[in-house]
Design a protein around this motif. Structure first.
Motif, PDB file in Angstrom:
ATOM      1  N   LEU A  67       0.837  -1.209   0.000  1.00 35.67           N
ATOM      2  CA  LEU A  67       0.000   0.000   0.000  1.00 35.67           C
ATOM      3  C   LEU A  67       0.866   1.252   0.000  1.00 35.67           C
ATOM      4  N   GLN A  68       1.950   1.221   0.760  1.00 39.28           N
ATOM      5  CA  GLN A  68       2.857   2.376   0.797  1.00 39.28           C
ATOM      6  C   GLN A  68       3.426   2.636  -0.597  1.00 39.28           C
ATOM      7  N   GLU A  69       3.847   1.591  -1.281  1.00 40.09           N
ATOM      8  CA  GLU A  69       4.396   1.748  -2.638  1.00 40.09           C
ATOM      9  C   GLU A  69       3.329   2.255  -3.609  1.00 40.09           C
ATOM     10  N   LEU A  70       2.109   1.750  -3.498  1.00 38.22           N
ATOM     11  CA  LEU A  70       1.034   2.175  -4.401  1.00 38.22           C
ATOM     12  C   LEU A  70       0.668   3.642  -4.175  1.00 38.22           C
ATOM     13  N   ILE A  71       0.624   4.046  -2.920  1.00 39.20           N
ATOM     14  CA  ILE A  71       0.321   5.456  -2.624  1.00 39.20           C
ATOM     15  C   ILE A  71       1.478   6.340  -3.086  1.00 39.20           C
ATOM     16  N   PHE A 125      -7.940   2.098  -1.982  1.00 39.69           N
ATOM     17  CA  PHE A 125      -8.800   1.712  -0.865  1.00 39.69           C
ATOM     18  C   PHE A 125      -9.488   0.376  -1.132  1.00 39.69           C
ATOM     19  N   LEU A 126      -9.871   0.137  -2.386  1.00 35.59           N
ATOM     20  CA  LEU A 126     -10.472  -1.145  -2.751  1.00 35.59           C
ATOM     21  C   LEU A 126      -9.461  -2.283  -2.558  1.00 35.59           C
ATOM     22  N   LEU A 127      -8.216  -2.050  -2.992  1.00 33.53           N
ATOM     23  CA  LEU A 127      -7.174  -3.061  -2.805  1.00 33.53           C
ATOM     24  C   LEU A 127      -6.922  -3.301  -1.315  1.00 33.53           C
ATOM     25  N   ALA A 128      -6.909  -2.231  -0.534  1.00 34.74           N
ATOM     26  CA  ALA A 128      -6.707  -2.367   0.911  1.00 34.74           C
ATOM     27  C   ALA A 128      -7.809  -3.229   1.522  1.00 34.74           C
ATOM     28  N   GLN A 129      -9.042  -2.991   1.105  1.00 35.76           N
ATOM     29  CA  GLN A 129     -10.158  -3.792   1.608  1.00 35.76           C
ATOM     30  C   GLN A 129      -9.987  -5.260   1.235  1.00 35.76           C
ATOM     31  N   LEU A 171      -5.382   3.217   9.719  1.00 43.08           N
ATOM     32  CA  LEU A 171      -4.135   2.681   9.177  1.00 43.08           C
ATOM     33  C   LEU A 171      -3.865   3.260   7.789  1.00 43.08           C
ATOM     34  N   LEU A 172      -4.883   3.311   6.952  1.00 45.27           N
ATOM     35  CA  LEU A 172      -4.709   3.860   5.609  1.00 45.27           C
ATOM     36  C   LEU A 172      -4.297   5.324   5.667  1.00 45.27           C
ATOM     37  N   MET A 173      -4.894   6.074   6.578  1.00 40.01           N
ATOM     38  CA  MET A 173      -4.536   7.492   6.722  1.00 40.01           C
ATOM     39  C   MET A 173      -3.096   7.637   7.211  1.00 40.01           C
ATOM     40  N   ARG A 174      -2.661   6.733   8.102  1.00 39.15           N
ATOM     41  CA  ARG A 174      -1.274   6.769   8.590  1.00 39.15           C
ATOM     42  C   ARG A 174      -0.299   6.465   7.459  1.00 39.15           C
ATOM     43  N   ILE A 175      -0.630   5.477   6.621  1.00 40.49           N
ATOM     44  CA  ILE A 175       0.243   5.136   5.494  1.00 40.49           C
ATOM     45  C   ILE A 175       0.317   6.306   4.520  1.00 40.49           C
ATOM     46  N   GLU A 176      -0.824   6.907   4.231  1.00 38.75           N
ATOM     47  CA  GLU A 176      -0.860   8.041   3.302  1.00 38.75           C
ATOM     48  C   GLU A 176      -0.057   9.218   3.866  1.00 38.75           C
ATOM     49  N   ALA A 177      -0.181   9.479   5.171  1.00 39.70           N
ATOM     50  CA  ALA A 177       0.570  10.564   5.808  1.00 39.70           C
ATOM     51  C   ALA A 177       2.073  10.262   5.765  1.00 39.70           C
ATOM     52  N   TRP A 178       2.437   8.999   5.959  1.00 40.99           N
ATOM     53  CA  TRP A 178       3.840   8.563   5.911  1.00 40.99           C
ATOM     54  C   TRP A 178       4.427   8.877   4.529  1.00 40.99           C
ATOM     55  N   VAL A 179       3.685   8.541   3.490  1.00 41.89           N
ATOM     56  CA  VAL A 179       4.153   8.795   2.123  1.00 41.89           C
ATOM     57  C   VAL A 179       4.254  10.298   1.871  1.00 41.89           C
ATOM     58  N   ARG A 180       3.225  11.038   2.258  1.00 39.78           N
ATOM     59  CA  ARG A 180       3.212  12.487   2.026  1.00 39.78           C
ATOM     60  C   ARG A 180       4.374  13.156   2.747  1.00 39.78           C
ATOM     61  N   GLN A 181       4.651  12.732   3.991  1.00 38.99           N
ATOM     62  CA  GLN A 181       5.766  13.303   4.748  1.00 38.99           C
ATOM     63  C   GLN A 181       7.092  13.001   4.061  1.00 38.99           C
ATOM     64  N   GLY A 182       7.197  11.823   3.455  1.00 39.81           N
ATOM     65  CA  GLY A 182       8.407  11.477   2.714  1.00 39.81           C
ATOM     66  C   GLY A 182       8.619  12.415   1.539  1.00 39.81           C
TER      67      GLY A 182
END
Length: 133
Positions: free
Chosen positions: A73-77, A95-99, A108-119
């Protein structure tokens, strides 16, 4: 890179899903193509963008740990941000893939997205600092 922690088969799944996702908005950007090229070179994966016949459920079944699913998910985002924005079509597909992976935890999805954005912010900030005269 976190993808180093995946098996060869799982990295192929990440590439296949990423190529499939890049085509989600019917406009694969130069940045997305470069990301996919870099990923394929780094991991010895054949660079093939035609993933229209991809069996998503079969691919996802190879992501047999939570760590593998989170890294995917991190790579896809990360790919989704390459063209400058995480568009609606891309968000819906991620989100469909995550489900389908059993990771339908919004926090969790919001944390992953925030992690990517911060990077991305970290890289951008560094580039700006290095370009100052």
């Amino acid at each position: 890179m976190f993808a180093d922690q995946l098996t060869e088969e799982q990295r192929q799944v990440v590439f296949d899903l990423a190529a499939n996702l890049a085509a989600a908005d019917n406009d694969v950007s130069d940045e997305e193509i470069q990301y996919l090229k870099d990923f394929s070179v780094a991991y010895g994966i054949e660079f093939d963008l035609d993933k229209s016949e991809l069996d998503i459920n079969d691919a996802l079944s190879k992501l047999d740990t939570k760590k593998a699913r989170v890294i995917t998910l991190q790579e896809l985002i990360k790919l989704s941000y390459k063209d400058g924005h995480f568009g609606k079509e891309e968000q819906d597909k991620v989100f469909l893939l995550a489900q389908k992976m059993g990771l339908n935890n919004t926090d969790l999805l919001m944390r992953i997205e925030a992690w990517v954005r911060q990077g991305f912010d970290w890289v951008y900030e560094g580039e700006q600092m290095l370009n100052e005269e």
